[in-house]
Structure formats: structure tokens, C-alpha cells
Design an enzyme around this catalytic site. Structure first.
Site, short mmCIF file in Angstrom:
data_model
loop_
_atom_site.label_atom_id
_atom_site.label_comp_id
_atom_site.label_asym_id
_atom_site.label_seq_id
_atom_site.Cartn_x
_atom_site.Cartn_y
_atom_site.Cartn_z
N ARG A 1 1.33 8.34 0.06
CA ARG A 1 0.56 7.30 0.75
C ARG A 1 -0.56 7.23 -0.86
O ARG A 1 -0.42 8.11 -0.88
CB ARG A 1 0.07 8.09 1.42
CG ARG A 1 0.67 8.35 3.28
CD ARG A 1 0.49 6.69 3.90
NE ARG A 1 0.82 6.24 5.34
CZ ARG A 1 1.96 4.95 4.99
NH1 ARG A 1 3.17 5.41 4.14
NH2 ARG A 1 2.45 5.18 6.68
N HIS B 1 3.00 -1.92 -1.17
CA HIS B 1 2.94 -0.99 -0.27
C HIS B 1 4.64 -1.78 0.87
O HIS B 1 4.47 -2.11 2.18
CB HIS B 1 2.11 -1.39 0.98
CG HIS B 1 2.48 0.48 1.92
ND1 HIS B 1 2.00 1.33 2.10
CD2 HIS B 1 3.58 1.03 2.90
CE1 HIS B 1 1.71 1.77 3.18
NE2 HIS B 1 3.49 1.67 3.60
C1 GLV Z 1 4.80 2.34 6.25
O1 GLV Z 1 4.29 2.76 5.65
C2 GLV Z 1 5.09 3.24 7.20
O2 GLV Z 1 4.95 4.40 7.63
O3 GLV Z 1 5.79 2.68 8.41
#
Ligand code: GLV
Length: 303
Positions: free
Chosen positions: A218, A266
Site C-alpha cells: 500500500r 495500482h
Molecule cells: C487491490 O489493491 C485490492 O486490495 O484488491
């Protein structure tokens, strides 16, 4: 018993027939809730502000693998993260790609390519290169096994230090030894108060000189300023990041233009709609049968 579905229309279009075929009631959107008392399950990434509107809510299902985006839930409401083999495989693929890209010096070659410069460098062997994976949950184990299959010398670190067949796993007491043998460090930790800012000056200082960083945990775990300092000092050689703080990373952010860093937005994984629906059905079934909920999160630990 009904599932309130708060996610994208594309996902709803795939889920609706699957839940209907299984005889489960799915309500799409809060505007469509006729009887709030009938809602027992909620599928969302972030829940609506006032969950007290649903007095019989029992389970909130995160549409992804992560749950750090969830606010504290009302007393007695269980939290479940989506368990889907596709998520684990996709993140594994991204981690392996990133580790190989940094190992094979792609940031250097991409910078050379931008200048049209044909310049060779020594080619390193994967065999014997030490990879360290922080976070040995399902995804960490899968990535560790795959990288080991490519010849990397893989070790893991986890808060529990729980053993994994064929992989050397360090616990909290072995953190420094683990970092000191991580030529490529992979972060797959969940975001918790303990892991916030963990990728900072102290950690970078403990890596072998010139180590590479692969980050698919994260964004808030990484101190970007400390990464820049470590890159400038030659302590870290390069980094590949799928997560940043903030997200999206603003267009003017220096990290976009630092040739030693490769950023993806991401996208290591996104939940396959069918697999997500299958998981929700398994959660509904487990609730009915009184068996353990798949993907149940320990809300005190945060994962
Ligand atoms: C993405 O980062 C998720 O948590 O699915």
C-alpha cells in the site's frame, strides 16, 4: 437474507445472473433497497456512511483483497475480503515481472532507449540473487514459489514467522538478517498501524547496497522522500511501484520523472467479476450453514 451490491455496473451485470441462478437475492444500489431490514450482506469497496440504516447487516465483503480502506464497522458486523485465485495470480505476475525488470536493469535500458542509446551492460544471473518478500500471506507464498522456480534465492518475512515449505521465513526477530540478504526487496504487507511508513530510512539502510525495491503493498507504507534519498545515495538502485501515496500520484510529482523508478497505477490485480461472485456465494452459503466465512478478516489486526 439479501446482498446489497455497491460496485460498478459492469460487475453488477456479471454478478446478477450468477446470484440469481444460485437463488440469492441481490439488490443493486441503495436507491433500490425496498426493505433495509432484509439486507444482511453488503458488497462494496468503501461502505456508505450510515450503516445503521441496515439493522440486520451481518457481513461486509470488500470487493478486493485489501481492507485498509474500510472504516470501523458497527459492532457485530463481520468483515470479509475477496478471496479469488485470479487476484493472487495477477499480483504474483506483477511481482515477478517487476523483480525481473529491476534485476535485468530495465530502468537503465528504458532511459537509454529514450535517448536512442545502444549500450550493453553485464548481464546478471537470477540464480543466487537474493529476493526477500515481506508479507507471506497467500500472494507472498505464491510469488516466493514462482521466483524460486526461476532460480532466485528467496526468503520471506512475516509478522508470524509461520513456516512455508521450501522457503526460509523470518519472523520479527529476524528482520535485520532478512533485510541484509534482500538484493531485491518485495513488499506485499497489508496496511496496518505497524506497517505505515515501514519502507523508510531505517529499512533502506539495512538492505545490501544497491538493492532494488518492488512495492505492491500500500502506498502509505512507503516514504517516497526516503526512497529518493536512498536512490541518490546509491543505497537503493531502482524501484518499481504499483502503489503510491496519494493515489493517483499527481502528474507533477517528481517520482514520475525519476528514471530509477517505474510506476504502474495500482493495476497489479483487479478482481475477476466471476471469481468475485463465486466468493460472495461462498460467503452467503457459509453464513447459512454456520461454517467459517471464507476471507474473514481479523478486524483488530486489520488483515
Ligand atoms: C487491490 O489493491 C485490492 O486490495 O484488491
Amino acid at each position: 437474507m439479501a446482498l446489497l451490491f455497491l460496485s460498478t455496473p459492469e460487475r453488477a451485470a456479471v454478478w446478477a445472473p450468477i446470484l440469481a441462478a444460485a437463488g440469492e437475492e441481490m439488490v443493486v444500489g441503495e436507491h433500490a433497497v425496498a426493505d433495509p431490514g432484509a439486507i444482511t450482506h453488503l458488497l462494496c469497496w468503501v461502505p456508505p456512511q450510515d450503516l445503521r440504516r441496515y439493522p440486520n447487516l451481518k457481513v461486509v465483503i470488500s470487493s478486493g483483497a485489501g481492507v485498509d480502506q474500510m472504516p470501523p464497522l458497527p459492532e457485530g458486523v463481520a468483515l470479509v475480503r475477496t478471496l479469488a485465485p485470479g487476484i493472487e495470480e495477477m499480483v504474483r505476475d506483477w511481482v515477478v515481472m517487476a523483480a525481473l525488470m529491476l534485476h535485468r536493469e530495465m530502468p537503465v535500458y528504458l532511459a537509454q532507449a529514450a535517448e536512442g542509446r545502444w549500450q550493453t551492460r553485464d548481464v546478471p544471473l537470477a540464480r543466487g540473487t537474493r529476493v526477500g518478500i515481506m508479507g507471506m500471506g497467500r500472494i507472498g507464498v505464491l510469488a516466493a514459489q514462482t521466483l524460486r522456480g526461476l532460480g532466485f534465492d528467496v526468503a520471506g518475512w512475516s509478522r508470524s514467522g509461520r513456516p512455508v515449505a521450501g522457503i526460509e521465513v523470518h519472523g520479527p526477530g529476524g528482520r535485520d538478517a532478512f533485510l541484509g540478504r534482500s538484493d531485491i526487496l518485495v513488499c506485499l504487507l497489508p496496511l496496518t498501524p505497524e506497517t505505515r511508513g515501514v519502507l523508510g530510512p531505517d529499512l533502506f539502510a539495512r538492505l545490501p547496497r544497491g538493492a532494488h525495491l518492488v512495492h505492491a503493498g500500500r502506498g502509505a507504507q512507503l516514504d517516497l522522500g526516503a526512497l529518493r534519498d536512498a536512490l541518490d545515495a546509491g543505497q537503493v538502485g531502482s524501484a518499481m511501484l504499483d502503489v503510491t501515496d496519494p493515489e493517483p500520484l499527481p502528474p507533477e510529482h517528481w517520482a514520475w520523472r525519476d528514471a530509477r523508478i517505474v510506476i504502474t497505477p495500482h493495476v497489479a490485480a483487479s478482481t475477476d467479476h466471476r471469481e468475485g461472485a463465486a466468493h460472495a456465494l461462498a460467503v452467503l452459503r457459509a453464513g447459512r450453514e454456520g461454517t467459517p466465512l471464507p476471507g474473514l478478516v481479523d478486524q483488530a489486526k486489520g488483515y
